[in-house]
Design a protein around this motif. Structure first.
Motif, mmCIF file in Angstrom:
data_model
loop_
_atom_site.group_PDB
_atom_site.id
_atom_site.type_symbol
_atom_site.label_atom_id
_atom_site.label_comp_id
_atom_site.label_asym_id
_atom_site.label_seq_id
_atom_site.Cartn_x
_atom_site.Cartn_y
_atom_site.Cartn_z
ATOM 1 N N ALA A 172 0.823 -1.208 0.000
ATOM 2 C CA ALA A 172 0.000 0.000 0.000
ATOM 3 C C ALA A 172 0.857 1.258 0.000
ATOM 4 O O ALA A 172 0.529 2.253 -0.656
ATOM 5 C CB ALA A 172 -0.933 -0.007 1.213
ATOM 6 N N SER A 173 1.965 1.232 0.733
ATOM 7 C CA SER A 173 2.862 2.383 0.794
ATOM 8 C C SER A 173 3.484 2.659 -0.566
ATOM 9 O O SER A 173 3.552 3.810 -1.017
ATOM 10 C CB SER A 173 3.952 2.141 1.844
ATOM 11 N N VAL A 174 3.936 1.600 -1.235
ATOM 12 C CA VAL A 174 4.537 1.772 -2.563
ATOM 13 C C VAL A 174 3.486 2.255 -3.555
ATOM 14 O O VAL A 174 3.745 3.164 -4.357
ATOM 15 C CB VAL A 174 5.189 0.464 -3.046
ATOM 16 N N GLN A 175 2.298 1.684 -3.511
ATOM 17 C CA GLN A 175 1.253 2.096 -4.434
ATOM 18 C C GLN A 175 0.892 3.561 -4.230
ATOM 19 O O GLN A 175 0.666 4.304 -5.193
ATOM 20 C CB GLN A 175 0.007 1.231 -4.266
ATOM 21 N N ALA A 176 0.881 3.993 -2.970
ATOM 22 C CA ALA A 176 0.605 5.405 -2.691
ATOM 23 C C ALA A 176 1.696 6.293 -3.277
ATOM 24 O O ALA A 176 1.409 7.380 -3.817
ATOM 25 C CB ALA A 176 0.493 5.631 -1.189
ATOM 26 N N GLY A 177 2.953 5.853 -3.185
ATOM 27 C CA GLY A 177 4.046 6.614 -3.781
ATOM 28 C C GLY A 177 3.938 6.672 -5.290
ATOM 29 O O GLY A 177 4.182 7.725 -5.909
ATOM 30 N N VAL A 178 3.583 5.551 -5.905
ATOM 31 C CA VAL A 178 3.387 5.518 -7.358
ATOM 32 C C VAL A 178 2.246 6.450 -7.762
ATOM 33 O O VAL A 178 2.366 7.231 -8.713
ATOM 34 C CB VAL A 178 3.110 4.074 -7.834
ATOM 35 N N ASP A 179 1.144 6.386 -7.021
ATOM 36 C CA ASP A 179 -0.004 7.246 -7.332
ATOM 37 C C ASP A 179 0.361 8.728 -7.201
ATOM 38 O O ASP A 179 -0.069 9.564 -8.009
ATOM 39 C CB ASP A 179 -1.173 6.919 -6.397
ATOM 40 N N LYS A 180 1.146 9.047 -6.181
ATOM 41 C CA LYS A 180 1.579 10.429 -5.982
ATOM 42 C C LYS A 180 2.461 10.885 -7.141
ATOM 43 O O LYS A 180 2.356 12.033 -7.610
ATOM 44 C CB LYS A 180 2.332 10.551 -4.657
ATOM 45 N N THR A 181 3.313 9.985 -7.623
ATOM 46 C CA THR A 181 4.182 10.308 -8.754
ATOM 47 C C THR A 181 3.371 10.574 -10.011
ATOM 48 O O THR A 181 3.620 11.542 -10.744
ATOM 49 C CB THR A 181 5.171 9.152 -9.006
ATOM 50 N N ILE A 182 2.394 9.714 -10.273
ATOM 51 C CA ILE A 182 1.546 9.886 -11.453
ATOM 52 C C ILE A 182 0.751 11.183 -11.360
ATOM 53 O O ILE A 182 0.605 11.923 -12.343
ATOM 54 C CB ILE A 182 0.611 8.677 -11.632
ATOM 55 N N ALA A 183 0.229 11.468 -10.177
ATOM 56 C CA ALA A 183 -0.543 12.705 -9.999
ATOM 57 C C ALA A 183 0.314 13.935 -10.251
ATOM 58 O O ALA A 183 -0.164 14.935 -10.792
ATOM 59 C CB ALA A 183 -1.120 12.745 -8.581
ATOM 60 N N ARG A 184 1.591 13.856 -9.894
ATOM 61 C CA ARG A 184 2.484 15.017 -10.033
ATOM 62 C C ARG A 184 3.093 15.107 -11.432
ATOM 63 O O ARG A 184 3.126 16.185 -12.032
ATOM 64 C CB ARG A 184 3.593 14.912 -8.977
ATOM 65 N N PHE A 185 3.577 13.960 -11.948
ATOM 66 C CA PHE A 185 4.352 13.989 -13.191
ATOM 67 C C PHE A 185 3.690 13.255 -14.367
ATOM 68 O O PHE A 185 4.237 13.255 -15.470
ATOM 69 C CB PHE A 185 5.736 13.400 -12.956
ATOM 70 N N SER A 186 2.583 12.572 -14.122
ATOM 71 C CA SER A 186 1.741 11.973 -15.166
ATOM 72 C C SER A 186 2.238 10.659 -15.765
ATOM 73 O O SER A 186 1.523 10.057 -16.575
ATOM 74 C CB SER A 186 1.493 12.964 -16.319
ATOM 75 N N ALA A 187 3.431 10.197 -15.410
ATOM 76 C CA ALA A 187 3.948 8.951 -15.991
ATOM 77 C C ALA A 187 5.143 8.467 -15.172
ATOM 78 O O ALA A 187 5.655 9.182 -14.310
ATOM 79 C CB ALA A 187 4.366 9.167 -17.445
ATOM 80 N N ILE A 188 5.569 7.237 -15.457
ATOM 81 C CA ILE A 188 6.835 6.704 -14.938
ATOM 82 C C ILE A 188 7.532 5.994 -16.098
ATOM 83 O O ILE A 188 6.960 5.093 -16.718
ATOM 84 C CB ILE A 188 6.622 5.711 -13.769
ATOM 85 N N HIS A 189 8.745 6.417 -16.400
ATOM 86 C CA HIS A 189 9.527 5.805 -17.475
ATOM 87 C C HIS A 189 10.734 5.028 -16.953
ATOM 88 O O HIS A 189 11.220 4.114 -17.623
ATOM 89 C CB HIS A 189 10.045 6.879 -18.446
ATOM 90 N N ILE A 190 11.229 5.426 -15.789
ATOM 91 C CA ILE A 190 12.469 4.868 -15.248
ATOM 92 C C ILE A 190 12.238 4.497 -13.787
ATOM 93 O O ILE A 190 11.632 5.262 -13.041
ATOM 94 C CB ILE A 190 13.617 5.900 -15.335
ATOM 95 N N CYS A 191 12.724 3.335 -13.391
ATOM 96 C CA CYS A 191 12.674 2.913 -11.987
ATOM 97 C C CYS A 191 14.066 2.444 -11.588
ATOM 98 O O CYS A 191 14.627 1.549 -12.217
ATOM 99 C CB CYS A 191 11.668 1.781 -11.797
ATOM 100 N N VAL A 192 14.620 3.073 -10.548
ATOM 101 C CA VAL A 192 15.944 2.697 -10.052
ATOM 102 C C VAL A 192 15.807 2.307 -8.585
ATOM 103 O O VAL A 192 15.416 3.122 -7.749
ATOM 104 C CB VAL A 192 16.963 3.849 -10.190
ATOM 105 N N ASN A 193 16.122 1.071 -8.271
ATOM 106 C CA ASN A 193 15.989 0.560 -6.907
ATOM 107 C C ASN A 193 17.325 0.579 -6.183
ATOM 108 O O ASN A 193 18.212 -0.229 -6.482
ATOM 109 C CB ASN A 193 15.424 -0.864 -6.943
ATOM 110 N N CYS A 194 17.454 1.499 -5.231
ATOM 111 C CA CYS A 194 18.677 1.607 -4.429
ATOM 112 C C CYS A 194 18.434 1.340 -2.945
ATOM 113 O O CYS A 194 19.392 1.212 -2.183
ATOM 114 C CB CYS A 194 19.294 2.995 -4.574
ATOM 115 N N ALA A 195 17.172 1.282 -2.525
ATOM 116 C CA ALA A 195 16.879 1.080 -1.106
ATOM 117 C C ALA A 195 17.381 -0.280 -0.651
ATOM 118 O O ALA A 195 17.187 -1.290 -1.339
ATOM 119 C CB ALA A 195 15.377 1.200 -0.855
#
Length: 256
Positions: free
Chosen positions: A64-87
């Motif tokens: 749910a936390s990740v989905q909320a972050g994804v939704d926030k990203t889409i709401a702000r920037f409208s898309a996701i093209h790149i995902c970099v996992n460093c955590a």
């Protein structure tokens, strides 16, 4: 894939390698969302980089936390093209030590953050990437970059959980690249050696210098900016797919 005008999600983006990658991508004209648990560092980076970067407090192990972050990203920037996992986290415990068996809680936590957390984020970002219109003649829609470690290949004493978590990232790279190929999404993994992050900076000088001498050449720890440049190369190299790329100065880790 050209970086300019693309949208990137970077986990662990408030510090270390993640922050360097975030800063580089912003400098190249991308919009960046950093997912991190460090409120202070994330908010400070958001303030310093302005409208091109947003911070979302995200627990990579929680769907749910990740989905909320994804939704926030889409709401702000409208898309996701790149995902970099460093955590990720670095942990250590022997299989059988002075206090008995390896704590199962520590094992589960390491796997949950490093391995499951990586997969959790990339799968939800990939859902959004599939929605993108192709951005080049190859039909590219997205790029995923995961971060493993040379411990995936040469784990040291006490690194059973850490090595397993990073080995899992290496092992899933090609299958996920195959899964997502029909969608126009590439998947690669960076496999760093010893990187000069705050974790290493806190070590005694003699230990830090000793680690540097184990590197074949150049005899120093990698700079986070060098890892960021490799991430940029992967994003821009349209024919690079399904690969795990060591960036370690030629070091091969000894048992301890």
């Amino acid at each position: 894939m050209e970086i300019r005008n693309k949208v990137a999600v970077i986990t662990g983006g408030a510090s270390g390698m993640g922050r360097q990658i975030a800063e580089l991508l912003v400098a190249q004209g991308a919009k960046v969302a950093i997912f991190d648990l460090n409120d202070a560092a994330g908010t400070a980076l958001e303030a310093s980089l302005g409208e091109s970067l947003m911070f979302a407090k995200v627990d990579v192990t929680d769907e749910a936390s990740v989905q909320a972050g994804v939704d926030k990203t889409i709401a702000r920037f409208s898309a996701i093209h790149i995902c970099v996992n460093c955590a990720g986290i670095a942990t250590g415990s022997k299989t059988v030590g002075r206090d008995g068996a390896f704590p199962l809680e520590l094992w589960n936590k390491t796997i949950a953050i490093n391995l499951t957390g990586t997969f959790n984020v990339l799968r939800l970002c990939a859902v959004e990437m599939v929605k993108n219109e192709p951005v080049n003649d190859d039909g590219a829609r997205g790029v995923i970059i995961n971060t493993a470690s040379i411990a995936a290949y040469e784990g040291q004493i006490g690194q059973a959980a850490y090595s397993a978590s990073k080995g899992g990232i290496v092992g899933m790279t090609l299958p996920i690249a195959r899964d997502l190929a029909p969608k126009g999404i590439r998947v690669n993994t960076i496999v760093p050696g010893l990187v000069d992050t705050p974790m290493f900076e806190s070590l005694p000088k003699e230990v830090y210098e000793g680690l540097s001498k184990t590197v074949l050449f150049p005899q120093r720890l990698a700079r986070p900016a060098e890892i960021a440049e490799l991430a940029r190369f992967i994003i821009e190299s349209d024919y690079l797919n399904g690969e795990c790329i060591r960036m370690d100065g030629g070091v091969r880790m000894q048992p301890k």
